[in-house]
Design a protein around this motif. Sequence first.
Motif, PDB file in Angstrom:
ATOM      1  N   SER A 167      45.302  36.822  38.633  1.00  0.00           N
ATOM      2  CA  SER A 167      44.388  37.948  38.459  1.00  0.00           C
ATOM      3  C   SER A 167      44.951  39.136  39.214  1.00  0.00           C
ATOM      4  N   GLN A 168      44.228  40.248  39.205  1.00  0.00           N
ATOM      5  CA  GLN A 168      44.696  41.414  39.950  1.00  0.00           C
ATOM      6  C   GLN A 168      44.840  41.089  41.432  1.00  0.00           C
ATOM      7  N   GLN A 169      43.843  40.417  41.991  1.00  0.00           N
ATOM      8  CA  GLN A 169      43.905  40.076  43.407  1.00  0.00           C
ATOM      9  C   GLN A 169      45.103  39.187  43.710  1.00  0.00           C
ATOM     10  N   VAL A 170      45.304  38.175  42.887  1.00  0.00           N
ATOM     11  CA  VAL A 170      46.421  37.255  43.087  1.00  0.00           C
ATOM     12  C   VAL A 170      47.753  37.974  42.904  1.00  0.00           C
ATOM     13  N   SER A 171      47.802  38.901  41.955  1.00  0.00           N
ATOM     14  CA  SER A 171      49.014  39.689  41.732  1.00  0.00           C
ATOM     15  C   SER A 171      49.324  40.546  42.952  1.00  0.00           C
ATOM     16  N   ASN A 172      48.296  41.193  43.503  1.00  0.00           N
ATOM     17  CA  ASN A 172      48.497  42.022  44.698  1.00  0.00           C
ATOM     18  C   ASN A 172      49.003  41.196  45.871  1.00  0.00           C
ATOM     19  N   GLU A 173      48.536  39.957  45.953  1.00  0.00           N
ATOM     20  CA  GLU A 173      48.916  39.081  47.054  1.00  0.00           C
ATOM     21  C   GLU A 173      50.306  38.485  46.875  1.00  0.00           C
ATOM     22  N   GLY A 174      50.916  38.657  45.714  1.00  0.00           N
ATOM     23  CA  GLY A 174      52.214  38.047  45.460  1.00  0.00           C
ATOM     24  C   GLY A 174      52.118  36.541  45.320  1.00  0.00           C
ATOM     25  N   MET A 175      51.020  36.047  44.773  1.00  0.00           N
ATOM     26  CA  MET A 175      50.776  34.614  44.684  1.00  0.00           C
ATOM     27  C   MET A 175      50.569  34.148  43.249  1.00  0.00           C
ATOM     28  N   LEU A 176      51.164  34.838  42.288  1.00  0.00           N
ATOM     29  CA  LEU A 176      51.055  34.450  40.886  1.00  0.00           C
ATOM     30  C   LEU A 176      51.796  33.145  40.616  1.00  0.00           C
ATOM     31  N   VAL A 177      51.428  32.495  39.528  1.00  0.00           N
ATOM     32  CA  VAL A 177      52.179  31.345  39.022  1.00  0.00           C
ATOM     33  C   VAL A 177      52.882  31.810  37.753  1.00  0.00           C
ATOM     34  N   ILE A 178      54.207  31.720  37.744  1.00  0.00           N
ATOM     35  CA  ILE A 178      55.001  32.229  36.627  1.00  0.00           C
ATOM     36  C   ILE A 178      55.428  31.085  35.727  1.00  0.00           C
ATOM     37  N   GLN A 192      32.720  18.563  43.540  1.00  0.00           N
ATOM     38  CA  GLN A 192      34.100  18.414  43.093  1.00  0.00           C
ATOM     39  C   GLN A 192      34.637  19.647  42.376  1.00  0.00           C
ATOM     40  N   MET A 193      33.747  20.492  41.878  1.00  0.00           N
ATOM     41  CA  MET A 193      34.195  21.703  41.172  1.00  0.00           C
ATOM     42  C   MET A 193      34.362  22.897  42.099  1.00  0.00           C
ATOM     43  N   ALA A 194      34.188  22.681  43.395  1.00  0.00           N
ATOM     44  CA  ALA A 194      34.315  23.780  44.350  1.00  0.00           C
ATOM     45  C   ALA A 194      35.706  24.388  44.286  1.00  0.00           C
ATOM     46  N   SER A 195      35.780  25.705  44.248  1.00  0.00           N
ATOM     47  CA  SER A 195      37.068  26.409  44.237  1.00  0.00           C
ATOM     48  C   SER A 195      36.838  27.861  44.602  1.00  0.00           C
ATOM     49  N   THR A 196      37.907  28.524  45.001  1.00  0.00           N
ATOM     50  CA  THR A 196      37.818  29.954  45.295  1.00  0.00           C
ATOM     51  C   THR A 196      37.389  30.726  44.054  1.00  0.00           C
ATOM     52  N   VAL A 252      35.476  29.737  41.485  1.00  0.00           N
ATOM     53  CA  VAL A 252      34.038  29.581  41.242  1.00  0.00           C
ATOM     54  C   VAL A 252      33.233  30.397  42.248  1.00  0.00           C
ATOM     55  N   ASP A 253      33.597  30.301  43.511  1.00  0.00           N
ATOM     56  CA  ASP A 253      32.837  30.990  44.553  1.00  0.00           C
ATOM     57  C   ASP A 253      32.883  32.497  44.361  1.00  0.00           C
ATOM     58  N   GLN A 254      34.077  33.055  44.133  1.00  0.00           N
ATOM     59  CA  GLN A 254      34.204  34.502  43.997  1.00  0.00           C
ATOM     60  C   GLN A 254      33.488  35.023  42.761  1.00  0.00           C
ATOM     61  N   LYS A 255      33.676  34.339  41.632  1.00  0.00           N
ATOM     62  CA  LYS A 255      33.041  34.791  40.392  1.00  0.00           C
ATOM     63  C   LYS A 255      31.523  34.725  40.489  1.00  0.00           C
ATOM     64  N   CYS A 256      31.002  33.624  41.024  1.00  0.00           N
ATOM     65  CA  CYS A 256      29.551  33.486  41.146  1.00  0.00           C
ATOM     66  C   CYS A 256      28.960  34.493  42.119  1.00  0.00           C
ATOM     67  N   GLN A 257      29.629  34.689  43.243  1.00  0.00           N
ATOM     68  CA  GLN A 257      29.142  35.671  44.203  1.00  0.00           C
ATOM     69  C   GLN A 257      29.109  37.063  43.575  1.00  0.00           C
ATOM     70  N   ASN A 258      30.149  37.403  42.830  1.00  0.00           N
ATOM     71  CA  ASN A 258      30.190  38.710  42.176  1.00  0.00           C
ATOM     72  C   ASN A 258      29.072  38.853  41.147  1.00  0.00           C
ATOM     73  N   ILE A 259      28.811  37.785  40.407  1.00  0.00           N
ATOM     74  CA  ILE A 259      27.725  37.816  39.425  1.00  0.00           C
ATOM     75  C   ILE A 259      26.389  38.060  40.118  1.00  0.00           C
ATOM     76  N   LEU A 260      26.126  37.336  41.179  1.00  0.00           N
ATOM     77  CA  LEU A 260      24.855  37.461  41.880  1.00  0.00           C
ATOM     78  C   LEU A 260      24.702  38.829  42.543  1.00  0.00           C
ATOM     79  N   GLN A 261      25.831  39.468  42.861  1.00  0.00           N
ATOM     80  CA  GLN A 261      25.795  40.807  43.453  1.00  0.00           C
ATOM     81  C   GLN A 261      25.826  41.907  42.394  1.00  0.00           C
ATOM     82  N   GLY A 262      25.981  41.511  41.129  1.00  0.00           N
ATOM     83  CA  GLY A 262      26.086  42.501  40.060  1.00  0.00           C
ATOM     84  C   GLY A 262      27.385  43.266  40.088  1.00  0.00           C
ATOM     85  N   ASN A 263      28.409  42.661  40.672  1.00  0.00           N
ATOM     86  CA  ASN A 263      29.721  43.307  40.795  1.00  0.00           C
ATOM     87  C   ASN A 263      30.665  42.775  39.723  1.00  0.00           C
ATOM     88  N   PHE A 264      30.953  43.604  38.730  1.00  0.00           N
ATOM     89  CA  PHE A 264      31.824  43.179  37.635  1.00  0.00           C
ATOM     90  C   PHE A 264      33.099  44.033  37.564  1.00  0.00           C
TER      91      PHE A 264
END
Length: 494
Positions: free
Chosen positions: A331-342, A417-421, A423-435
Amino acid sequence: MATVHLRIGDLVWGKLGRYPPWPGKVVSPPKDLKKPRGKKCHFVKFFGTEDHAWIKVEQLKPYHPHKEEMIKINKGKRFQQAVDAVEDFLKKKEKQGGKEQSSEGKGDSKGKKTPTKPLKILEEDDEDLSALKDPSEKDLTDSEPSSVERLGGLGTTGPVSGFKWESSPASSMEPISKRLKIVEEDTRSTSIQAADSTAINGSITPTDKRIGFLGLGLMGSGIVSNLLKMGHIVTVWNRTVEKCDLFIQEGARLGRTPAEVVSMCDITFSCVSDPKAARDLVLGPSGVLQGIRPGKCYVEMSTVDPETITELSQVISSRGGRFLEAPVAGSQQVSNEGMLVILAAGDRTVYEDCSSCFQAMGKTSFFLGEVGNAARMMLILNMVQGSFMATIAEGLTLAQATGQSQHTFLDILSQGQMASTFVDQKCQNILQGNFKPDYYLKHIQKDLRLAISMGDTANHPTPMAAAANEVYKRAKALDQSDNDMSAVYRAYIH
């Protein structure tokens, strides 16, 4: 090397996470800022920037004894500006008789107290920089394209003689060849990745090949920032030329057309929105194809269908060019961090020539064989991600519709078992109305559409993806195209 005892006001070289050492000064932290537990560290202000960070003592070295060695191995423009800032500081201090004069909290000419700017605190594991954690945990991450987090233009070419930074067994100062591991699987795919759990990009020796980059969108911007930061020579082009300005300031060169970029560079990457944009970039007026000559390398990083990739590979090869597809997962965040999977496929020698580039932009790269394989794998991955995101949105809205707390739903989900960064980030953004877009909704819908078509071609059913695709189409009809993929949530509440 003996432990160096530092005091407030001492000039130092501070090393944070995966980034090369940077000049700074030990300063007093704000009274309300707690010191991280577990490690002895000092609070450091970096020169040439307004950034501060807690740095472990083993990652701090005195400034003057190592100045010449550091200047020899770091050639970046921003690094030199930081060193110049140190020299200016020393000159002012000498004029003041060795005393430092702080402007913080002092009054203005009318006797009013001037408010100080909030400190920007760098950390190794916190994207929003809002809460300090132990900086020994992970690498520095930040999406902002400025200040020392990016260490723009740095090119670390080798270890500094005379001192050694404390690090993991896969030292960040080791040559790349010692830090890589090659994993061969039955599928004949190859993975090139850092030998430990993080991408230790700070010690990359950039290729001497001239790099071109076409397309400075959400993903491309982060990629180019990291290429420049690690010392690559980069020429950029974007349809909207204003987007190039920031990178020109960071040391990039400007190409007037895609053809000009290709003709000027040895390896040209492109990262655009969809198959049509990818074709137009290559086949259109003043396009890539007009600049291709024998030996020129073209790397297509856009997420497109296998048919488009095959077509582009054929036309590039027909002019004597060398072709590699290399779509990226992230994603954009992952790209900025230099942590993409190519995910790469095509000309293996081009893949090898891109080694330092892939190390700069990603944590792992896979070579998947013949042209088209990377496109297929990328569409499958994005199909799964898009379907999962739609399901999470469906769960959140069903919880609300049945009188259940959405926050409790997320708390329970994050403990299972479905816990992940993700899921957490997307759900938090949804609940905050941040898209705010991290990966455009219109792009994930495009990927679902292409994956479904690929399934049709292979006579393989994709009913889950087809259902998710309809929800995203509904979200697009609600003007959510340019929002984040998590805005699919709105398809369920309107």
